[in-house]
Write a protein that holds these residues in place. Structure first.
Motif, short mmCIF file in Angstrom:
data_model
loop_
_atom_site.label_atom_id
_atom_site.label_comp_id
_atom_site.label_asym_id
_atom_site.label_seq_id
_atom_site.Cartn_x
_atom_site.Cartn_y
_atom_site.Cartn_z
N ALA A 2 0.84 -1.19 0.00
CA ALA A 2 0.00 0.00 0.00
C ALA A 2 0.88 1.25 0.00
CB ALA A 2 -0.91 0.00 1.23
N SER A 3 0.41 2.28 -0.65
CA SER A 3 1.17 3.53 -0.70
C SER A 3 1.15 4.21 0.66
CB SER A 3 0.58 4.45 -1.75
OG SER A 3 -0.69 4.92 -1.33
N LYS A 4 2.12 5.09 0.86
CA LYS A 4 2.18 5.86 2.12
C LYS A 4 0.87 6.62 2.32
CE LYS A 4 4.61 9.56 4.49
NZ LYS A 4 5.69 10.54 4.44
N LYS A 5 0.37 7.23 1.25
CA LYS A 5 -0.85 8.01 1.36
C LYS A 5 -2.03 7.14 1.79
CE LYS A 5 -3.70 11.34 -1.04
NZ LYS A 5 -3.81 12.28 -2.12
N LYS A 6 -2.15 5.95 1.23
CA LYS A 6 -3.25 5.04 1.58
C LYS A 6 -3.14 4.59 3.03
CE LYS A 6 -5.73 2.49 -1.02
NZ LYS A 6 -6.17 1.97 -2.20
N ILE A 55 2.87 -6.29 6.22
CA ILE A 55 3.68 -5.08 6.17
C ILE A 55 3.65 -4.25 7.45
CG2 ILE A 55 3.54 -4.90 3.67
CD1 ILE A 55 1.52 -2.60 4.09
N ARG A 56 2.89 -4.67 8.46
CA ARG A 56 2.78 -3.88 9.69
C ARG A 56 4.13 -3.58 10.34
NH1 ARG A 56 -1.55 -7.50 12.15
NH2 ARG A 56 -3.18 -7.05 10.65
N GLY A 57 4.99 -4.58 10.42
CA GLY A 57 6.31 -4.38 11.03
C GLY A 57 7.12 -3.34 10.29
N LEU A 58 7.12 -3.43 8.97
CA LEU A 58 7.86 -2.48 8.15
C LEU A 58 7.29 -1.07 8.30
CD1 LEU A 58 9.97 -1.88 5.94
CD2 LEU A 58 8.23 -2.49 4.26
#
Length: 91
Positions: A2-6, A55-58
């Motif tokens: 997911a993008s940073k904005k999303k 992706i939560r950890g990242l």
């Protein structure tokens, strides 16, 4: 991924839809009450925001990297407030 904005939009939705104020959200996710959000507490916020477990950890590491101004690898209230202000500005 997911993008940073999303990702920021999803965090904003959690904060505005589930809490009366950003301070209430901070207090809710500050599980140990030390006035700072640890990586695991940020992961809990990301889980609530329905950010993929993969992706939560990242993402939590990147959030700490981006907003931890004092270098303690935690997000205190002032840092959280700055992050929320940026998220709200990016609507």
């Amino acid at each position: 991924m997911a993008s940073k904005k999303k990702i920021l939009q999803k965090i904003q939705i959690v904060i505005t839809n589930h809490f009366d104020s950003p301070q209430d959200a901070f207090a809710f996710f500050d599980k140990n009450g030390d006035g700072k959000l640890s990586k695991s507490e940020i992961v809990s916020l990301l889980k609530q925001a329905e950010i993929s477990g993969f992706i939560r950890g990242l993402v939590s590491s990147k959030l700490i990297e981006g907003y931890d101004n004092d270098g303690d690898e935690l997000i205190d209230w002032q840092e959280f407030k700055s992050a929320v202000a940026e998220i709200m500005d990016n609507k």
